[in-house]
Design a protein around this motif. Structure first.
Motif, PDB file in Angstrom:
ATOM      1  N   PRO A 199       0.841  -1.206   0.000  1.00 53.35           N
ATOM      2  CA  PRO A 199       0.000   0.000   0.000  1.00 53.35           C
ATOM      3  C   PRO A 199       0.877   1.258   0.000  1.00 53.35           C
ATOM      4  O   PRO A 199       0.993   1.964   0.993  1.00 53.35           O
ATOM      5  N   ALA A 200       1.533   1.512  -1.123  1.00 56.76           N
ATOM      6  CA  ALA A 200       2.506   2.604  -1.196  1.00 56.76           C
ATOM      7  C   ALA A 200       2.362   3.438  -2.466  1.00 56.76           C
ATOM      8  O   ALA A 200       3.252   4.213  -2.806  1.00 56.76           O
ATOM      9  N   LEU A 201       1.236   3.295  -3.179  1.00 51.07           N
ATOM     10  CA  LEU A 201       1.031   4.026  -4.427  1.00 51.07           C
ATOM     11  C   LEU A 201       0.315   5.342  -4.139  1.00 51.07           C
ATOM     12  O   LEU A 201      -0.745   5.360  -3.507  1.00 51.07           O
ATOM     13  N   HIS A 202       0.919   6.441  -4.569  1.00 47.04           N
ATOM     14  CA  HIS A 202       0.387   7.787  -4.308  1.00 47.04           C
ATOM     15  C   HIS A 202       0.213   8.553  -5.612  1.00 47.04           C
ATOM     16  O   HIS A 202       0.918   8.302  -6.581  1.00 47.04           O
ATOM     17  N   VAL A 203      -0.679   9.539  -5.599  1.00 45.50           N
ATOM     18  CA  VAL A 203      -0.757  10.506  -6.690  1.00 45.50           C
ATOM     19  C   VAL A 203       0.302  11.555  -6.403  1.00 45.50           C
ATOM     20  O   VAL A 203       0.406  12.060  -5.288  1.00 45.50           O
ATOM     21  N   ALA A 204       1.123  11.854  -7.407  1.00 45.50           N
ATOM     22  CA  ALA A 204       2.183  12.848  -7.239  1.00 45.50           C
ATOM     23  C   ALA A 204       2.048  13.923  -8.306  1.00 45.50           C
ATOM     24  O   ALA A 204       1.583  13.670  -9.405  1.00 45.50           O
ATOM     25  N   ARG A 205       2.461  15.130  -7.954  1.00 44.41           N
ATOM     26  CA  ARG A 205       2.459  16.240  -8.900  1.00 44.41           C
ATOM     27  C   ARG A 205       3.851  16.386  -9.497  1.00 44.41           C
ATOM     28  O   ARG A 205       4.849  16.272  -8.788  1.00 44.41           O
ATOM     29  N   LEU A 206       3.910  16.618 -10.792  1.00 37.92           N
ATOM     30  CA  LEU A 206       5.170  16.930 -11.469  1.00 37.92           C
ATOM     31  C   LEU A 206       5.254  18.449 -11.556  1.00 37.92           C
ATOM     32  O   LEU A 206       4.378  19.096 -12.129  1.00 37.92           O
ATOM     33  N   VAL A 207       6.304  19.014 -10.977  1.00 33.04           N
ATOM     34  CA  VAL A 207       6.436  20.465 -10.866  1.00 33.04           C
ATOM     35  C   VAL A 207       7.763  20.893 -11.483  1.00 33.04           C
ATOM     36  O   VAL A 207       8.806  20.293 -11.224  1.00 33.04           O
ATOM     37  N   SER A 208       7.704  21.955 -12.293  1.00 37.25           N
ATOM     38  CA  SER A 208       8.931  22.476 -12.912  1.00 37.25           C
ATOM     39  C   SER A 208       9.781  23.166 -11.857  1.00 37.25           C
ATOM     40  O   SER A 208       9.321  23.461 -10.755  1.00 37.25           O
TER      41      SER A 208
END
Length: 59
Positions: free
Chosen positions: A22-31
């Motif tokens: 249980p280690a899957l997360h939504v992540a943001r890609l940021v410049s």
């Protein structure tokens, strides 16, 4: 400054399809300038997902 992958501290993990943890997360890609480039799923336990996310963040 390079692009970054950011996981919210409030993100609740779900089971990863690859490793089952249980280690899957939504992540943001940021410049480097702070602009949102998109979102991706990142497993914090699975090496394969981590390396893919890092590759995306570098470009």
């Amino acid at each position: 400054m390079p692009n970054r992958v950011l996981i919210s501290r409030d993100s609740k993990p779900i089971p990863c399809e690859e490793c089952g943890l249980p280690a899957l997360h939504v992540a943001r890609l940021v410049s480097g300038e702070g602009e949102l480039l998109g979102q991706t799923m990142v497993c914090t336990a699975c090496r394969r997902h981590r390396s893919e996310a890092d590759a995306i963040a570098v470009h």
